[in-house]
Enzyme design. Structure first.
Site, PDB file in Angstrom:
ATOM      1  N   GLU A  66     -18.201  16.924  19.721  1.00  0.00           N
ATOM      2  CA  GLU A  66     -17.314  17.183  18.591  1.00  0.00           C
ATOM      3  C   GLU A  66     -16.901  15.897  17.885  1.00  0.00           C
ATOM      4  O   GLU A  66     -16.811  15.861  16.658  1.00  0.00           O
ATOM      5  CB  GLU A  66     -16.081  17.964  19.055  1.00  0.00           C
ATOM      6  CG  GLU A  66     -16.353  19.413  19.373  1.00  0.00           C
ATOM      7  CD  GLU A  66     -16.883  20.190  18.174  1.00  0.00           C
ATOM      8  OE1 GLU A  66     -16.389  19.974  17.046  1.00  0.00           O
ATOM      9  OE2 GLU A  66     -17.812  20.999  18.364  1.00  0.00           O
ATOM     10  N   GLN A  71     -18.430  13.962  10.545  1.00  0.00           N
ATOM     11  CA  GLN A  71     -19.015  13.168   9.463  1.00  0.00           C
ATOM     12  C   GLN A  71     -20.397  12.582   9.789  1.00  0.00           C
ATOM     13  O   GLN A  71     -20.806  11.579   9.207  1.00  0.00           O
ATOM     14  CB  GLN A  71     -18.057  12.028   9.065  1.00  0.00           C
ATOM     15  CG  GLN A  71     -16.706  12.542   8.560  1.00  0.00           C
ATOM     16  CD  GLN A  71     -15.740  11.409   8.299  1.00  0.00           C
ATOM     17  OE1 GLN A  71     -15.345  10.688   9.202  1.00  0.00           O
ATOM     18  NE2 GLN A  71     -15.361  11.244   7.047  1.00  0.00           N
TER      19      GLN A  71
END
Length: 297
Positions: A66, A71
């Site tokens: 995660e 991004q």
């Protein structure tokens, strides 16, 4: 291996068309929510991606994935994720590693602050939670590099908890189906629908399915997220300070110690810009300067 997601098959295209008509005419009725859930899960069970972090429920592994996925493209994470876990297989090994080794293992991922935050979180988990990641959104959100959305995602994927949250692909999918003719759609309008549609029996599978459908929509429609009130266009990477920071940090990691002049020469950037970015990296704890030479902390 990452399964390839392409266009929907003819049957799914027809189901999506009917659902879009229904939501346009009647909104988010219980029937629309049911059809929506059926469509998303049907597509996932036929075309869902085979991603390495979907083969585990280990909380540490889910945490690493995660943080990496913040991004960074899935394809890049799929390569670096197993390599990182091989080097740092658990909270203890990551917590005890020199920061320079963690940053070196992170190279190619971008946004190096995430690597430092991940290591700080590993230390917090080891010191405050006995090496066990807490299964609690509020507790997770207090850890470095973990906001509410990431905390909820960890709870869904690691602990199969029926949490309600929103991120890019979830937002895209709900805007596409339930806000067809709207601009400036707010997240607080979307979240009640996320809660209504949530498969509480298997949130892990449900959120994976939503993520994959959002990926499909990104490839075959004008991005619905452009109609989100929270939408911002990502700044250009080429030539940015972010790109130069990455080059400088990679150089320091590779060489072990470098002077400012060596950095200027090797990264081919203006001396003033290099000096400013070196100063920023030092303030942020990535590098240290001693007797005119820069090293990783």
């Amino acid at each position: 291996m990452i399964g390839v997601i392409g266009s929907l098959d003819p049957n799914q295209n027809e189901r999506e068309r009917r659902l879009l008509e229904l939501t346009r005419e009647q909104g988010s009725t219980p029937e629309a929510i049911r059809l929506f859930r059926d469509l998303i899960l049907s597509h996932y069970r036929t075309h869902g991606r085979d991603l390495p972090w979907r083969r585990t429920t280990d909380p540490y592994h889910i945490l690493v994935s995660e943080i990496m996925l913040q991004q960074t493209q899935v394809e890049r994470v799929a390569v670096r994720y197993p390599e990182f876990l091989e080097r740092f297989p658990d909270f203890e090994s990551l917590a005890d590693a020199p920061q320079s080794e963690v940053l070196l293992a992170w190279q190619g991922m971008g946004y190096n602050r995430r690597a430092i935050a991940l290591q700080k979180t590993a230390r917090r988990v080891a010191d405050d939670y006995g090496g066990n990641l807490p299964a609690d959104v509020e507790a997770l959100a207090t850890l470095p590099g973990i906001g509410k959305a990431t905390a909820a995602a960890i709870c869904a994927y690691a602990f199969n908890m029926p949490v309600v949250y929103i991120e890019t692909n979830i937002r895209r999918t709900f805007i596409h189906f339930f806000f067809q003719d709207r601009e400036d759609v707010r997240d607080d309008e979307i979240l009640p629908l996320v809660e209504q549609a949530l498969d509480r029996g298997n949130p892990r599978e449900w959120y994976s399915a939503l993520m994959d459908y959002g990926t499909v929509l990104k490839k075959r429609t004008a991005n619905p997220n452009r109609r989100s009130a929270s939408y911002t266009k990502q700044s250009r990477f080429e030539g940015s300070d972010r790109q130069v920071r990455g080059k400088i940090l990679a150089l320091v990691l590779e060489e072990g110690a470098v002077t400012e002049d060596e950095v200027v020469t090797r990264v081919s950037e203006d001396a003033e810009r290099v000096r400013r970015i070196l100063g920023d990296l030092e303030k942020e704890g990535f590098i240290a300067e001693s007797e005119g030479r820069y090293t990783c902390r």
